[in-house]
Write a protein that holds these residues in place. Structure first.
Motif, PDB file in Angstrom:
ATOM      1  N   GLY A 136      -3.622  -4.291  -0.386  1.00  6.10           N
ATOM      2  CA  GLY A 136      -2.695  -4.101   0.720  1.00  6.10           C
ATOM      3  C   GLY A 136      -1.260  -4.444   0.392  1.00  6.10           C
ATOM      4  N   LEU A 137      -0.972  -4.654  -0.877  1.00  7.87           N
ATOM      5  CA  LEU A 137       0.387  -4.984  -1.308  1.00  7.87           C
ATOM      6  C   LEU A 137       1.336  -3.862  -0.895  1.00  7.87           C
ATOM      7  N   GLU A 138       2.444  -4.219  -0.268  1.00  7.86           N
ATOM      8  CA  GLU A 138       3.433  -3.225   0.153  1.00  7.86           C
ATOM      9  C   GLU A 138       4.446  -3.031  -0.962  1.00  7.86           C
ATOM     10  N   GLN A 139       4.708  -1.766  -1.307  1.00  6.85           N
ATOM     11  CA  GLN A 139       5.678  -1.447  -2.343  1.00  6.85           C
ATOM     12  C   GLN A 139       6.622  -0.359  -1.846  1.00  6.85           C
ATOM     13  N   HIS A 140       7.903  -0.506  -2.211  1.00  6.38           N
ATOM     14  CA  HIS A 140       8.924   0.505  -1.964  1.00  6.38           C
ATOM     15  C   HIS A 140       9.513   0.818  -3.334  1.00  6.38           C
ATOM     16  N   ARG A 166       7.339   4.776  -0.052  1.00  4.53           N
ATOM     17  CA  ARG A 166       6.889   3.549   0.618  1.00  4.53           C
ATOM     18  C   ARG A 166       5.383   3.625   0.740  1.00  4.53           C
ATOM     19  N   ARG A 168       1.389   1.144   0.835  1.00  4.73           N
ATOM     20  CA  ARG A 168       0.556  -0.040   0.665  1.00  4.73           C
ATOM     21  C   ARG A 168      -0.460   0.328  -0.400  1.00  4.73           C
ATOM     22  N   TRP A 170      -3.982   0.007  -2.139  1.00  2.00           N
ATOM     23  CA  TRP A 170      -5.362  -0.401  -1.885  1.00  2.00           C
ATOM     24  C   TRP A 170      -6.274  -0.118  -3.064  1.00  2.00           C
ATOM     25  N   ARG A 191       4.246  -9.137  -0.149  1.00  2.00           N
ATOM     26  CA  ARG A 191       2.843  -9.542  -0.012  1.00  2.00           C
ATOM     27  C   ARG A 191       2.383  -9.284   1.412  1.00  2.00           C
ATOM     28  N   PRO A 192       1.105  -8.918   1.571  1.00  2.00           N
ATOM     29  CA  PRO A 192       0.574  -8.673   2.922  1.00  2.00           C
ATOM     30  C   PRO A 192       0.555  -9.943   3.764  1.00  2.00           C
TER      31      PRO A 192
END
Length: 192
Positions: A136-140, A166, A168, A170, A191-192
């Protein structure tokens, strides 16, 4: 890349020590860590003793086992981050095998959830990660120069200069340089 008198990068030495500490904190043998990560015992041992410079793929597998982002792991072997990170103090790490160079522009900090990373891929560089370091790490991903192909969740995205993806993370991801000049991009991680 700086090296000590023996020709070993001091970051690799500190990274090896930290990897051994993490394994000890979990009470795992090299064999147990090999089973959990899919990395051979000999490679793990050599990385812990700084006999090899770990690749991005190897660090990603270990980060997934330890529930850390790569930036968090690398920040644990760097100096304590300051509120202002001068350009001259931004840690640089490279995976020479894959053509990946990573600058920690805004390293992780215990009081913050995000970080910024400047990344460069050499022409024809192709890096595949079999899992995210943290689900679930968010990345841009903002392409500054060149073009980048990113595959996430079986969808390929072609990004040109100025484009931003953009997402997440998984599952598996893949980053491929899509220009003969190489690509430079900014990666913002939350981080989530």
């Amino acid at each position: 890349m700086r090296t000590d008198d023996d020709g070993v990068d001091p970051v690799d030495t500190r990274l090896g020590v930290r990897l051994a500490e993490l394994r000890a904190e979990h009470g795992w043998s090299l064999g147990e860590l090999a089973d959990r990560s899919g990395v051979s015992r000999s490679t793990l041992s050599r990385a812990e003793r700084a006999e090899i410079s770990p690749t991005a793929s190897l660090l990603n597998r270990l980060c997934a086992v330890y529930g850390r982002t790569m930036s968090q792991l690398l920040s644990e072997v760097e100096a304590e981050p300051a509120p202002v990170v001068r350009a001259t103090d931004q840690a640089l790490w490279q995976d020479q095998a894959s053509g990946f160079v990573r600058r920690s522009v805004s390293p992780p900090h215990s009081a913050l959830r995000g970080e910024l990373v400047e990344a460069r891929l050499s022409p024809d560089a192709d890096i595949a990660y079999d899992r995210p370091p943290v689900a679930g790490l968010e990345q841009h991903i903002w392409v500054l120069e060149g073009a980048l192909d990113v595959t996430a969740q079986d969808t390929e995205h072609h990004l040109g200069t100025g484009d931003c993806l953009r997402m997440r993370v998984w599952g598996p991801t893949r980053f491929r340089c899509a220009t003969p000049e190489g690509v430079r991009y900014l990666l913002a991680v939350m981080r989530p």
